[in-house]
Design an enzyme around this catalytic site. Structure first.
Site, PDB file in Angstrom:
ATOM      1  N   SER A 175       0.842  -1.183   0.000  1.00  0.00           N
ATOM      2  CA  SER A 175       0.000   0.000   0.000  1.00  0.00           C
ATOM      3  C   SER A 175       0.885   1.244   0.000  1.00  0.00           C
ATOM      4  O   SER A 175       2.071   1.169   0.339  1.00  0.00           O
ATOM      5  CB  SER A 175      -0.880  -0.005   1.250  1.00  0.00           C
ATOM      6  OG  SER A 175      -1.459   1.264   1.491  1.00  0.00           O
ATOM      7  N   TYR A 188      -1.885  -0.615  10.528  1.00  0.00           N
ATOM      8  CA  TYR A 188      -1.978  -1.028   9.125  1.00  0.00           C
ATOM      9  C   TYR A 188      -0.719  -0.619   8.367  1.00  0.00           C
ATOM     10  O   TYR A 188      -0.129  -1.406   7.625  1.00  0.00           O
ATOM     11  CB  TYR A 188      -3.212  -0.384   8.495  1.00  0.00           C
ATOM     12  CG  TYR A 188      -3.451  -0.780   7.064  1.00  0.00           C
ATOM     13  CD1 TYR A 188      -4.231  -1.889   6.745  1.00  0.00           C
ATOM     14  CD2 TYR A 188      -2.894  -0.048   6.021  1.00  0.00           C
ATOM     15  CE1 TYR A 188      -4.447  -2.258   5.422  1.00  0.00           C
ATOM     16  CE2 TYR A 188      -3.099  -0.416   4.699  1.00  0.00           C
ATOM     17  CZ  TYR A 188      -3.877  -1.511   4.413  1.00  0.00           C
ATOM     18  OH  TYR A 188      -4.076  -1.876   3.101  1.00  0.00           O
TER      19      TYR A 188
END
Length: 235
Positions: A175, A188
């Site tokens: 990501s 995350y």
């Protein structure tokens, strides 16, 4: 002696680092297209979102699709959509990728029923949209278990066969949050940074042991709207 070894290892790292960046620069202008017909492709988190789209993309390319997810109904829908898009051979398994024992047991089933996985796509991930101080401890552990520990277990399960044949491909979905910290996704972001470090290290290990037939790819994505508790999640 230890000082000499450190210097030699540093030089080796720098040489490989320069080589890979030069290779990436060349491929940017002269890309190659991989023929995946006949490959066994396993996708984690295949029941929806990015995982489902990856399965649909592979569907017409002549591969055997292996779908892993805890959402069995979602997996069935992915199979339906993949069939529409040309998939001929598909297998769906319920598997919690954060559970090491379950990963290894399901991997054994895949080897018996389908064969050795040659392309592993680690997509399964859970989002976090809270300030770190407000995130429950169990949520922090769940994020790390699903977003990075699952990569350890699946690679442990399938990489040995790839190495033995000197043929295979590990693909991990990271990501933008794996490149820079983002507000309200501290756990995350940490897990996605870990994905990058993990797969880059595996790539260097494969290079060092002469297993150039086993490739690695890290995919960096931005904000993606998926059906995960009705929220916008980062992939």
């Amino acid at each position: 002696m230890s000082c000499i070894n450190t210097i030699l290892e540093t030089i080796q790292f720098l040489v490989l680092f320069i080589y890979y960046y030069f290779e990436a620069f060349i491929l940017l202008f002269f890309p190659t297209h991989k023929n995946v017909a006949g490959e066994i492709v396993l996708i984690t988190g295949a029941a929806n979102g990015i995982g489902r789209e990856i399965a649909i993309h592979f569907a017409p390319l002549g591969v055997k699709l292996v779908l892993w997810d805890i959402d069995e109904e979602g997996n069935k829908e992915t199979i339906r959509l993949a069939k529409i898009n040309g998939a001929k051979e598909m297998y769906a398994y319920r598997c919690d990728c954060s559970n090491r024992k379950e990963v290894y047991e399901t991997a054994d089933l895949v080897r018996q029923e389908v064969g050795d996985v040659t392309i592993l796509v680690n997509d399964a991930a859970v989002p976090s949209v809270k300030y770190f101080i407000d995130t429950p401890n169990l949520d922090l552990e769940r994020t790390m278990d699903v977003n990075i520990m699952a990569h350890f277990w699946t690679c442990k399960a399938f990489l040995p066969a790839m190495i033995a044949r000197n043929h295979g491909h590990l693909i991990s979905i990271s990501s933008g949050a794996g490149l820079v910290g983002v507000t309200k996704v501290s756990d995350y972001s940490a897990s996605k940074f870990a994905v990058v470090g993990f797969l880059e290290s595996i790539a260097f290990e494969l290079q060092a042991t002469g297993k150039k037939g086993v490739k690695t790819t890290i995919v960096f994505l931005s904000y993606v709207k998926t059906q995960f508790t009705g929220r916008l999640k980062i992939k």
